[in-house]
Design a protein around this motif. Structure first.
Motif, PDB file in Angstrom:
ATOM      1  N   THR A  91      36.268 114.755  29.233  1.00  0.00           N
ATOM      2  CA  THR A  91      37.139 114.431  28.108  1.00  0.00           C
ATOM      3  C   THR A  91      36.865 113.017  27.603  1.00  0.00           C
ATOM      4  N   THR A  92      36.679 112.096  28.536  1.00  0.00           N
ATOM      5  CA  THR A  92      36.398 110.705  28.161  1.00  0.00           C
ATOM      6  C   THR A  92      35.082 110.599  27.405  1.00  0.00           C
ATOM      7  N   ARG A  93      34.043 111.264  27.918  1.00  0.00           N
ATOM      8  CA  ARG A  93      32.736 111.228  27.270  1.00  0.00           C
ATOM      9  C   ARG A  93      32.784 111.908  25.908  1.00  0.00           C
ATOM     10  N   PHE A  94      33.482 113.025  25.810  1.00  0.00           N
ATOM     11  CA  PHE A  94      33.580 113.744  24.539  1.00  0.00           C
ATOM     12  C   PHE A  94      34.254 112.873  23.480  1.00  0.00           C
ATOM     13  N   SER A  95      35.320 112.185  23.868  1.00  0.00           N
ATOM     14  CA  SER A  95      36.016 111.311  22.920  1.00  0.00           C
ATOM     15  C   SER A  95      35.092 110.206  22.420  1.00  0.00           C
ATOM     16  N   ALA A  96      34.279 109.642  23.328  1.00  0.00           N
ATOM     17  CA  ALA A  96      33.345 108.593  22.936  1.00  0.00           C
ATOM     18  C   ALA A  96      32.262 109.141  22.001  1.00  0.00           C
ATOM     19  N   MET A  97      31.763 110.346  22.280  1.00  0.00           N
ATOM     20  CA  MET A  97      30.752 110.964  21.427  1.00  0.00           C
ATOM     21  C   MET A  97      31.306 111.209  20.023  1.00  0.00           C
ATOM     22  N   LEU A  98      32.541 111.704  19.957  1.00  0.00           N
ATOM     23  CA  LEU A  98      33.156 111.982  18.658  1.00  0.00           C
ATOM     24  C   LEU A  98      33.380 110.684  17.882  1.00  0.00           C
ATOM     25  N   ARG A  99      33.832 109.666  18.591  1.00  0.00           N
ATOM     26  CA  ARG A  99      34.080 108.372  17.960  1.00  0.00           C
ATOM     27  C   ARG A  99      32.776 107.802  17.376  1.00  0.00           C
ATOM     28  N   ASP A 100      31.703 107.865  18.177  1.00  0.00           N
ATOM     29  CA  ASP A 100      30.421 107.340  17.714  1.00  0.00           C
ATOM     30  C   ASP A 100      29.862 108.148  16.543  1.00  0.00           C
ATOM     31  N   ALA A 101      30.087 109.465  16.573  1.00  0.00           N
ATOM     32  CA  ALA A 101      29.587 110.315  15.492  1.00  0.00           C
ATOM     33  C   ALA A 101      30.265 109.974  14.171  1.00  0.00           C
ATOM     34  N   VAL A 102      31.581 109.842  14.186  1.00  0.00           N
ATOM     35  CA  VAL A 102      32.316 109.513  12.954  1.00  0.00           C
ATOM     36  C   VAL A 102      31.886 108.140  12.432  1.00  0.00           C
ATOM     37  N   HIS A 103      31.708 107.203  13.342  1.00  0.00           N
ATOM     38  CA  HIS A 103      31.291 105.848  12.958  1.00  0.00           C
ATOM     39  C   HIS A 103      29.900 105.866  12.326  1.00  0.00           C
ATOM     40  N   THR A 104      28.972 106.612  12.920  1.00  0.00           N
ATOM     41  CA  THR A 104      27.608 106.677  12.401  1.00  0.00           C
ATOM     42  C   THR A 104      27.560 107.338  11.033  1.00  0.00           C
ATOM     43  N   VAL A 105      28.311 108.426  10.861  1.00  0.00           N
ATOM     44  CA  VAL A 105      28.347 109.107   9.563  1.00  0.00           C
ATOM     45  C   VAL A 105      28.924 108.173   8.497  1.00  0.00           C
ATOM     46  N   ARG A 184      33.112 120.713  13.374  1.00  0.00           N
ATOM     47  CA  ARG A 184      31.866 120.247  12.770  1.00  0.00           C
ATOM     48  C   ARG A 184      32.044 120.043  11.263  1.00  0.00           C
ATOM     49  N   GLU A 185      32.760 120.974  10.633  1.00  0.00           N
ATOM     50  CA  GLU A 185      33.011 120.843   9.201  1.00  0.00           C
ATOM     51  C   GLU A 185      33.876 119.619   8.898  1.00  0.00           C
ATOM     52  N   SER A 186      34.807 119.302   9.787  1.00  0.00           N
ATOM     53  CA  SER A 186      35.679 118.154   9.578  1.00  0.00           C
ATOM     54  C   SER A 186      34.888 116.849   9.507  1.00  0.00           C
ATOM     55  N   ILE A 187      33.873 116.703  10.368  1.00  0.00           N
ATOM     56  CA  ILE A 187      33.050 115.488  10.346  1.00  0.00           C
ATOM     57  C   ILE A 187      32.282 115.395   9.035  1.00  0.00           C
ATOM     58  N   LEU A 188      31.720 116.529   8.594  1.00  0.00           N
ATOM     59  CA  LEU A 188      30.995 116.536   7.316  1.00  0.00           C
ATOM     60  C   LEU A 188      31.929 116.169   6.166  1.00  0.00           C
ATOM     61  N   LEU A 189      33.118 116.768   6.151  1.00  0.00           N
ATOM     62  CA  LEU A 189      34.054 116.517   5.051  1.00  0.00           C
ATOM     63  C   LEU A 189      34.572 115.086   5.064  1.00  0.00           C
ATOM     64  N   GLN A 190      34.645 114.496   6.239  1.00  0.00           N
ATOM     65  CA  GLN A 190      35.045 113.095   6.306  1.00  0.00           C
ATOM     66  C   GLN A 190      34.003 112.213   5.616  1.00  0.00           C
ATOM     67  N   GLY A 191      32.741 112.520   5.850  1.00  0.00           N
ATOM     68  CA  GLY A 191      31.683 111.805   5.145  1.00  0.00           C
ATOM     69  C   GLY A 191      31.745 112.059   3.644  1.00  0.00           C
ATOM     70  N   ALA A 192      32.071 113.304   3.259  1.00  0.00           N
ATOM     71  CA  ALA A 192      32.173 113.627   1.836  1.00  0.00           C
ATOM     72  C   ALA A 192      33.289 112.831   1.161  1.00  0.00           C
ATOM     73  N   ARG A 193      34.399 112.665   1.846  1.00  0.00           N
ATOM     74  CA  ARG A 193      35.506 111.903   1.259  1.00  0.00           C
ATOM     75  C   ARG A 193      35.117 110.445   1.017  1.00  0.00           C
ATOM     76  N   ILE A 194      34.320 109.881   1.928  1.00  0.00           N
ATOM     77  CA  ILE A 194      33.847 108.500   1.724  1.00  0.00           C
ATOM     78  C   ILE A 194      32.960 108.447   0.487  1.00  0.00           C
ATOM     79  N   ALA A 195      32.042 109.416   0.368  1.00  0.00           N
ATOM     80  CA  ALA A 195      31.123 109.433  -0.768  1.00  0.00           C
ATOM     81  C   ALA A 195      31.863 109.615  -2.089  1.00  0.00           C
ATOM     82  N   LEU A 196      32.928 110.402  -2.100  1.00  0.00           N
ATOM     83  CA  LEU A 196      33.647 110.726  -3.329  1.00  0.00           C
ATOM     84  C   LEU A 196      34.704 109.687  -3.693  1.00  0.00           C
ATOM     85  N   ALA A 197      34.967 108.756  -2.784  1.00  0.00           N
ATOM     86  CA  ALA A 197      36.049 107.795  -3.016  1.00  0.00           C
ATOM     87  C   ALA A 197      35.810 106.963  -4.265  1.00  0.00           C
TER      88      ALA A 197
END
Length: 235
Positions: A91-105, A184-197
């Motif tokens: 759980t700890t590793r998964f949270s870190a992976m998700l955090r890093d993925a959102v940050h990188t995107v 997976r779609e949520s991460i993509l859409l989060q990036g889309a919201r940044i692009a569309l802002a």
């Protein structure tokens, strides 16, 4: 038959029955660590075990029966699992992976669209904070994008050039197998919201988001559909 032996191969001793022939496994620890235990439903310590079978006569080991395992034994519930259970992140590793993925995107989309638009930075900071970087600020993200831009082209060059694609795949490839489709779609859409802002997608932003979708194993048609739906959604 032995005295007191029944037809099923057991021997009666003092009113109790004992199996004449059987087998026993002797386990030996060959490693340990922390894993996500499917039995407990959380992070636990484990031992990696290998075993040797022994044939028994009246409960006494008499002959070797070969090796078995390896298995993973949970220190809490004592259950045994195949070693493939270690492929699942804790759980700890998964949270870190998700955090890093959102940050990188977020960084990749900002790099493609520029950091001049305040709304894009604000949207990126909101997403990065929600992922777990509570102290993230607009100035920090802008500084990171500028620093990456000066980093001998590791990230930059043509729209979503090889360097940027490598960064995105390094962050997203290990995470994708552990996310359901909505995640997976949520991460993509989060990036889309940044692009569309700050307005419609720029070509470079579309390239980055297409790479994000591919790294998340979202098929091209679904990426197109999701990006179009995001563009129609009022911000």
């Amino acid at each position: 038959m032995l005295p007191g032996q029944r037809r099923d191969g057991r021997v009666v001793r003092g009113g109790r029955t004992a199996r004449v022939l059987g087998s026993r496994t002797v386990w030996a620890g060959v490693g340990d660590g922390e894993f996500f235990c499917p039995g407990c439903g959380g992070d636990r310590n484990y031992q990696r075990l290998t075993g040797r079978r022994r044939f028994t006569f009246l409960g006494v080991p008499i002959l070797p029966g070969g090796e078995t395992g390896p298995v993973v034994e949970c220190a809490a519930c004592q259950s045994h699992f195949g070693t493939d259970v270690l492929d699942h992140p804790t759980t700890t590793r998964f949270s870190a992976m998700l955090r890093d993925a959102v940050h990188t995107v977020a960084l990749a989309v900002l790099a493609a669209g520029g950091t001049q638009a305040r709304l894009a930075l604000e949207t990126a900071v909101t997403g990065v904070r929600a992922a777990g970087f509570d102290d993230c600020t607009e100035d920090q993200l802008a500084a990171l994008v500028d620093a990456l831009a000066a980093d001998t082209g590791r990230l930059f060059g043509p729209p979503c050039g090889p360097g940027l694609a490598i960064e995105l795949h390094e962050a997203l490839d290990p995470l994708a197998p552990h996310l359901a489709a909505p995640g997976r779609e949520s991460i993509l859409l989060q990036g889309a919201r940044i692009a569309l802002a700050d307005g419609p997608y720029a070509p470079a932003e579309r390239d980055v988001l297409a790479t994000v979708g591919a790294a998340l194993t979202i098929c091209g048609d679904d990426v197109t559909r999701l990006l179009a739906a995001a563009a129609r959604t009022p911000s």
